[in-house]
Enzyme design. Sequence first.
Site, PDB file in Angstrom:
ATOM      1  N   GLU B  50      -0.931  69.307  14.775  1.00  0.00           N
ATOM      2  CA  GLU B  50      -0.501  68.912  13.428  1.00  0.00           C
ATOM      3  C   GLU B  50      -0.359  67.397  13.405  1.00  0.00           C
ATOM      4  O   GLU B  50       0.422  66.820  14.164  1.00  0.00           O
ATOM      5  CB  GLU B  50       0.829  69.590  13.069  1.00  0.00           C
ATOM      6  CG  GLU B  50       0.674  71.090  12.876  1.00  0.00           C
ATOM      7  CD  GLU B  50       1.945  71.792  12.387  1.00  0.00           C
ATOM      8  OE1 GLU B  50       1.848  72.972  12.026  1.00  0.00           O
ATOM      9  OE2 GLU B  50       3.017  71.152  12.370  1.00  0.00           O
ATOM     10  N   GLU B  61      12.397  66.025   6.734  1.00  0.00           N
ATOM     11  CA  GLU B  61      12.436  65.582   8.134  1.00  0.00           C
ATOM     12  C   GLU B  61      13.815  65.059   8.537  1.00  0.00           C
ATOM     13  O   GLU B  61      14.502  64.429   7.747  1.00  0.00           O
ATOM     14  CB  GLU B  61      11.423  64.450   8.377  1.00  0.00           C
ATOM     15  CG  GLU B  61      10.063  64.641   7.742  1.00  0.00           C
ATOM     16  CD  GLU B  61       9.293  65.840   8.279  1.00  0.00           C
ATOM     17  OE1 GLU B  61       9.714  66.424   9.287  1.00  0.00           O
ATOM     18  OE2 GLU B  61       8.285  66.204   7.657  1.00  0.00           O
TER      19      GLU B  61
END
Lengths: 434, 284
Positions: B50, B61
């Site tokens: 990824e 995040e």
Amino acid sequence: MSETESSTSEVGELSRRPGRERGRDDGKFGRYGGQYVPEALMPAIEELTDAYERYVLNNEDGFMDEFRERLAEFGGRPTPLQRADRLSERYDTEVYLKREDLLHGGAHKLNNALGQVLLAKYMGKERIIAETGAGQHGTATAMAAAHLDMPCTIYMGERDINRQRPNVFRMKLNGSEVKPVTTGRGTLKEAISETMRDWAETVEDTHYVIGSIVGPHPFPVMVRDFQAVISEEAREQAIEKTGGLPTDVVACAGGGSNTMGAFADFVDDESVALRAVEAGGSTLEVDEEAGVAPNSASLYAGEEGVLHGARTKLLQDSDGQIMESHSVSSGLDYAGVGPELAYLVDEGRVEPVAVDDDAALEGFHRLSSTEGIIPALETAHAFGFLEEHHEELGERVVVNVSGRGDKDLDAAIEETDQRDLPNAPDMSMFTEGI
Amino acid sequence: MAETGNSEAIAAAFADGPAYVPYLVVGDPDYESSKAHVEALDRGGADVIELGLPFSEPIAEGSTIQEALVRALDAGMTPERFFAFAEEVEVDAALVCMTYYNLIYQYGSETGPRPFVERAAAAGIQGLVVPDLPAEEADPLREACDEFGLDLVFIVAPTTRGDRLDRMMENVSGYVYVQARLGTTGARDDVSDQTTESLDRLREYDVPKAVGFGISSGEHAERIVAGGADGIIVGSALVDVVADGVENDLPTAAVADRLEALSRELKAGAERGYRSRTETVESA
């Protein structure tokens, strides 16, 4: 009252006004709005949507009755619609001021904060989190949380903490924890991102009180509904005082909560011009390479995009990276705007205008010296617009005084000192000593 | 579902044994170093990689990845450079792009996701993960992915249930990203009970299940695969290695060696977990 029973009281009916139907079904305002959030938050968004429909729209358990009562008794509503005599004379038009600065806490923000904290209580949540830019929303949320006995954490950009010390102190006085956000430039958009991160972790027992008509559905419609009390009162007061509707409603626009609050019940009155005054900062030009917009005029200068849960107009570069915005007023310093306002601008119903930092400061001093009202620097943009564009206005103008300026005095001294403003007081005693 | 997957490379990655799916931010701390880092992941046994395309407001995040995204943006990473990276990097693993919807939406001369997906396909990207795009808003991207042969991976949270889960599983392709616990990305020392519950809930759906959020060691990987995962996704623990290299001014090759070693450990852990699961099934 049973859980499924709804009240048919007058306050329940008020939230059913036609001008407030937009976006309620699916959170879409034309191409804007939606629910662009991490999957972990979706159950909370669904739970909130359900609670909004039950308690706000259907007044279940008498929620709206309690909200209105608390707004009256704790908040001090209704706020006056006051005729501004000197400004009326200066601009040769009738100028009326909707005095949200007189609401408890000194800004319109309490309408929404009180509504959401009360809703969180009805939902059985145990903790409140919020973000704040200028500190007005944080202050209002801290007050509402203290009033309703809920623990509260507020995220605030480091830079804004330094610009808004009195508000930080007020939040702490009310028992809230203030967490500095150091990422990015340390302003509102970073604080929103940080609060969303907290929410993703604590979603099961925590409610996030978003401070404007931004974010994923149902926040834009729910915050508008809580703030619509401004236009609901202003409309009735205008008719009562002047025998008719105003020709123009003017409100400053950052995220857009006071703007939409002031406009909501006038949107269907086609004769009323709605003017959203954005922060033009130092210039409307952007520095694409540096990723900086020296303004916060996302309605005026922004492009469609997706940020913080909604599709709306944003200050962004050609790749879609969000720009750092700027305004002399930290409360307007945000790179996005509510999706409903973006839609109403596209539809031609709301006219976006931009007023630069200098004109806003001129407006700050103008209202202070002519009417004895020191406005928030956010609000001052609306008066900057009045000074520059009064010839375009009709014969009866309502200006939303979204907040009072006590919190901005340090910033106003500093900014005034840097400029040659014809209507500012003599600043020499600050710079040269007494 | 597995049979609706668009990318043969991703399907192959999950076909025999557990898939090791590492994540790194492209351009962190700079373009060339990050190429060496990604190639090290490949040598370490990555089946799918990824690649993070940095966005300025990464709300899903935690601090580790957020700081990496900022480093990459400061070093000049853009969608164009990201696609050039995907074209240049020499790896056997399938490549998936992980980014936020605004970058996908804005790319190209017309708004909407199609130009981005077309360019991604041309650059050899096999799939997309978009943390701020729930299934409800994903139709236009889903259509573009089907048109250009990319998989669209959705993240299932510990809180995802009922109709939402069904809707998401109808739309997912390639693999489903099982979020191991609530919150944002970030390495942790424990394995959440939420992981086991999530895997149980997903058992009836015929699509590879890769678990991410918080995996940082071979032992974690082993336990998660033994618990029923078809793959492990590791981000923050690897990004930490890059961050440590930046902080201590280590040569790129040294950081790459560490990434390769950690990858081998994670991959071996996943394989141990898979063996113990298979043996348990056989002995039962």
